[in-house]
Design a protein around this motif. Structure first.
Motif, PDB file in Angstrom:
ATOM      1  N   ALA A   1       0.689  -6.612  -5.868  1.00  0.00           N
ATOM      2  CA  ALA A   1       0.483  -6.071  -4.272  1.00  0.00           C
ATOM      3  C   ALA A   1       1.050  -7.601  -3.520  1.00  0.00           C
ATOM      4  O   ALA A   1       0.814  -8.923  -4.240  1.00  0.00           O
ATOM      5  N   VAL A   2       1.988  -7.604  -2.462  1.00  0.00           N
ATOM      6  CA  VAL A   2       1.971  -8.560  -1.724  1.00  0.00           C
ATOM      7  C   VAL A   2       0.803  -8.783  -0.341  1.00  0.00           C
ATOM      8  O   VAL A   2       1.061  -7.593   0.247  1.00  0.00           O
ATOM      9  N   LYS A   3       1.038  -9.557   0.242  1.00  0.00           N
ATOM     10  CA  LYS A   3       0.258 -10.132   1.258  1.00  0.00           C
ATOM     11  C   LYS A   3       1.081 -10.852   2.676  1.00  0.00           C
ATOM     12  O   LYS A   3       1.472 -11.872   2.058  1.00  0.00           O
ATOM     13  N   GLN A   4       0.542 -10.436   4.032  1.00  0.00           N
ATOM     14  CA  GLN A   4       1.191 -11.115   5.033  1.00  0.00           C
ATOM     15  C   GLN A   4       2.670 -11.504   5.348  1.00  0.00           C
ATOM     16  O   GLN A   4       3.304 -12.520   5.166  1.00  0.00           O
ATOM     17  N   VAL A   5       3.546  -9.963   4.979  1.00  0.00           N
ATOM     18  CA  VAL A   5       4.815 -10.162   5.299  1.00  0.00           C
ATOM     19  C   VAL A   5       5.005  -9.495   6.582  1.00  0.00           C
ATOM     20  O   VAL A   5       4.596  -9.597   6.904  1.00  0.00           O
TER      21      VAL A   5
END
Ligand code: ADP
Ligand code: MG
Length: 545
Positions: free
Chosen positions: A314-318
């Motif tokens: 998971a990656v956030k703040q994209v």
């Protein structure tokens, strides 16, 4: 102004208003616009000099890019501002030719000044310029341009190289040109009988560290973010990607709410409730079958922990724009509520991978279902370098896209301008009247391009110009003759691979005439003094235009 000709308007001026009219107004406008043109003129062409711009914060930009220079220079004079606008328009429409447009506009104004001194009315001059630019446009399409196809990759490469020829990336421009052409060719699509190459689809990321030679084309989308938890897998093969545009957090109320806790069990149940919410979010992701989550907003640390436990990347703040590019690339649907996530919303890519680039990690999504997804990852020693590479690449991308969309190119190195000048001079007598003088002035003004190119190369411009005029006239005329920047002598630009899209030339001429004519039509400047801050309770109405 036209209204002045039709009757004398009554002007009511505020106290403190400055007024400048007639010849003096037009002289001050012309002088201001020409001053701007002179600033960028020495940057024109492959041998043009760079400018170092220092802003009020002391930050510096080193560039050779006309529009960048003009954007940064703080101009006050309204006529000078109009010239800056021309550069911006040219940049938006073509991505290249900004210096050319401004330099030609300055030269048109210089020639107009001479005509004004001979008492030729501004209306005649503007009309003459308009007639001339229309004829020039016709000549560009019918006699000077050469038709090319998107399959002519060699020509696309020549155009990209020429566009980058004057920028500070000289040593790497072959590599960058190849990358630009490959990238644009990937995104070409047919809409009806039109060919479209929308370069906004190409994702450009930059990261300093390494050298320009490390710049690469990536078959997919690069996101400038690392995975959210170290326990998450670094690579996911056969990725099924969920795109979320809301956060995976439990909303904390804005105002600290007071919870009446009467016994320790209540604290536990409160915490359990929060935990259940987090688990439910992860359950929803898992139930959809996703193994990658890309989120525009934040993800709570607890959620990241549970996702990691499930082996989900998971990656956030994209960025929102990245999410949109990912949606197009992977076929995913952007979902707002994670509860509503279903298998049908997921996008597909062969590989999602976190890789170290420079000092930090980035996420690479490659082998996406849509073949029209591509990124360029710019590298370079310092931030100044990567920024100038980005500017050059953007020019090259737009240039390649205009050639693919329009399919018409013309020779660079001043060849096109000289050819137009020679042809327009021959055509001018057919215009007749005093407008003929303006058409001739227009032809003369075009010669500023080969002139400045040669002069910036450190050569004698008079000799070169005479040579060029000769080469474009008579039985043995070769319309591809321009300036060889290594020798300052005339040479065949087509053979030297100096080729540009006709769109750049056409737009540069029409913007130049548009602004020159706008400046020439002004014969009255009414400027209100900068108003001091209105007194308290003064209400609106402090400013007028
Ligand atoms: P612009 O902002 O107008 O694009 P540039 O500084 O990029 O200004 O210079 C563009 C001019 O330089 C064009 O007239 C182009 O034909 C010319 N040019 C670029 N590369 C070469 C070259 N190798 N030889 C001769 N002229 C060149
Ligand atoms: Mg250029």
């Amino acid at each position: 102004m036209d209204t002045v000709l039709q009757g004398t308007p009554i002007l009511v001026l505020k106290e403190g208003t400055e007024r400048d009219r007639g010849k003096s107004a037009s002289a001050s406008n012309i002088a201001a616009a020409r001053a701007i043109a002179d600033v960028v003129r020495t940057t024109l062409g492959p041998r043009g000099m760079d400018k170092m711009l220092v802003d009020s914060m002391g930050d510096i930009t080193i560039t050779n890019d006309g529009v960048t220079i003009l954007k940064e220079v703080d101009v006050e004079h309204p006529a000078a501002k109009m010239l800056v606008e021309v550069a911006k328009t040219q940049d938006q429409q073509c991505g290249d030719g900004t210096t050319t447009a401004v330099v030609i506009a300055g030269e048109l104004l210089k020639r107009a000044e001479a005509l004004l001194e001979q008492n030729i009315h501004p209306t005649i001059i503007t009309r003459g310029y308009q007639i001339a630019v229309e004829e020039a446009t016709r000549l560009l399409a019918s006699e000077i341009g050469t038709t090319v196809k998107p399959e002519d990759e060699a020509i696309l490469l020549d155009c990209a190289t020429t566009a980058m020829g004057s920028k500070g990336v000289f040593g790497s421009r072959d590599l960058l040109a190849k990358i630009a052409v490959k990238a644009v060719l990937k995104i070409v699509e047919k809409r009806g009988d039109r060919t479209i190459a929308d370069v906004d689809q190409i994702k450009v990321e930059k990261r300093h560290g390494g050298t320009i030679a490390d710049t690469e084309l990536i078959d997919g989308i690069v996101v400038d973010k690392e995975r959210g938890h170290p326990r998450m897998p670094r690579t996911v093969k056969g990725a099924k990607i969920a795109l979320l545009n809301s956060s995976l957090e439990v909303k904390k109320t804005e105002i600290e709410s007071k919870i009446n806790i009467k016994n320790p069990a209540q604290i536990q149940s409160f915490l359990d409730e929060e935990d259940r919410n987090y688990r439910r979010m992860v359950e929803s992701v898992k139930a959809s079958g996703a193994n990658v989550v890309i989120c525009q907003k934040g993800i709570d640390d607890v959620v990241l922990h549970y996702l990691a436990k499930e082996g989900i990347f998971a990656v956030k703040q994209v960025k929102e724009s990245d999410l949109q590019k990912l949606a197009r690339a992977t076929g995913a649907k952007i979902v707002t509520g994670v509860k509503d996530l279903t298998a049908a919303d997921l996008g597909k890519a062969e590989l999602v991978e976190e890789k170290k680039v420079g000092d930090d990690d980035m996420t690479f999504i490659t082998g996406a279902v849509n073949p029209r997804s591509v990124s360029i990852l710019i590298r370079g020693g310092t931030e100044h370098v990567t920024q100038e590479v980005e500017r050059s690449l953007q020019d090259a991308l737009k240039v390649v896209s205009s050639v693919i969309e329009d399919g018409v190119v013309c020779p660079g190195g001043g060849a096109t301008e000289i050819d137009l000048a020679v042809k327009l001079r021959k055509w001018a007598p057919s215009v007749g009247g005093r407008e003929q003088l303006a058409v001739e002035a227009f032809a003369q003004a075009l010669e500023v391009v080969p002139w400045a190119l040669t002069e910036n190369g450190g050569f004698d411009a008079i000799n070169t110009l005479i040579e060029l005029r000769g080469a474009h006239d008579g039985a043995n005329a070769n319309r591809n003759t321009g300036v060889n920047m290594a020798t300052g002598k005339a040479a065949d630009m087509w053979k030297m691979h100096v080729v540009e899209p006709s769109r750049v030339k056409r737009q540069a001429l029409s913007s130049a005439v548009e602004v020159a004519n706008m400046v020439l039509r002004i014969d009255d400047i009414i400027a209100s003094k900068k108003s001091s801050p209105s007194p308290p309770g003064g209400g609106p109405g402090g400013h007028d235009h």
